[in-house]
Design a protein around this motif. Sequence first.
Motif, PDB file in Angstrom:
ATOM      1  N   THR A 137       0.870  -1.204   0.421  1.00 10.92           N
ATOM      2  CA  THR A 137       0.160  -0.244  -0.045  1.00 10.92           C
ATOM      3  C   THR A 137       0.847   1.444  -0.055  1.00 10.92           C
ATOM      4  OG1 THR A 137      -0.258  -0.328   2.631  1.00 10.92           O
ATOM      5  CG2 THR A 137      -1.771  -0.819   0.961  1.00 10.92           C
ATOM      6  N   ARG A 171      -4.983  -1.441  -5.192  1.00 13.90           N
ATOM      7  CA  ARG A 171      -5.120  -1.395  -3.595  1.00 13.90           C
ATOM      8  C   ARG A 171      -4.792  -0.323  -2.586  1.00 13.90           C
ATOM      9  NH1 ARG A 171      -2.523  -5.991  -6.693  1.00 13.90           N
ATOM     10  NH2 ARG A 171      -0.150  -5.289  -5.991  1.00 13.90           N
ATOM     11  N   TRP A 172      -3.704   0.226  -3.692  1.00 15.22           N
ATOM     12  CA  TRP A 172      -2.943   1.347  -2.931  1.00 15.22           C
ATOM     13  C   TRP A 172      -4.569   2.072  -2.374  1.00 15.22           C
ATOM     14  CZ3 TRP A 172      -3.831   6.111  -4.193  1.00 15.22           C
ATOM     15  CH2 TRP A 172      -2.789   7.343  -3.832  1.00 15.22           C
ATOM     16  N   ALA A 175      -6.525   0.961   0.727  1.00 18.12           N
ATOM     17  CA  ALA A 175      -5.666   1.632   1.746  1.00 18.12           C
ATOM     18  C   ALA A 175      -5.535   2.588   1.871  1.00 18.12           C
ATOM     19  CB  ALA A 175      -4.153   0.611   1.571  1.00 18.12           C
ATOM     20  N   GLU A 176      -5.238   3.701   1.051  1.00 14.61           N
ATOM     21  CA  GLU A 176      -5.418   5.607   1.370  1.00 14.61           C
ATOM     22  C   GLU A 176      -6.555   5.652   2.016  1.00 14.61           C
ATOM     23  OE1 GLU A 176      -3.655   9.130   0.851  1.00 14.61           O
ATOM     24  OE2 GLU A 176      -3.171   7.508   0.677  1.00 14.61           O
TER      25      GLU A 176
END
Length: 182
Positions: A137, A171-172, A175-176
């Motif tokens: 992430t 995916r990043w 999470a962000e």
Amino acid sequence: MAGQASLASPGTSLRCMLSRSAASTVLRLQEEVDSPHNPTDLILHVGDISYANGNPGIWDSFMDSIEPVASAVPYMVAIGNHEYGYSKGSGSVIDPSGAPGPYQPSWGNFGPDSEGECGVMTARRFHMPQQQKPAETRDNAPFWYGFDYGSVHFTVISTEHDLSRGSTQYRWLEAELAAVDR
């Protein structure tokens, strides 16, 4: 938001290879930053940053032209098709974003917009914040990243990289957004 720059125009008042509209944009940005009534606190330049198309001389001129503005307020960037335009795939060519290959879905309209810059010029000239997170992430600035300015959290994505479910950028982003403090 910042405007667009392109090839040299003999009539520009700036000592640089920019179009008249780009020179005008830079001057307007400087006016906004210098405004005594409501000065600009932050510039977020979203894509089409210099239109240099792989020409380091145009990039140098563009950087010279924004120096007075970028030295006065934070100058944040988001990559666009004229900065990335990656079409060669991986292998011997190293993509600074770490992407495994070009992202060119069937519904896209892709062309040689950056003349092969592959994000190298932007990545080497603009150092955006990179928060320390687990590898899955982690920010991948200047391609995708988040930052706080005042009480606002900005999330910058790349339209030039895969954002489909399960991709690295997706995916990043999950999470962000999950980390937002409401």
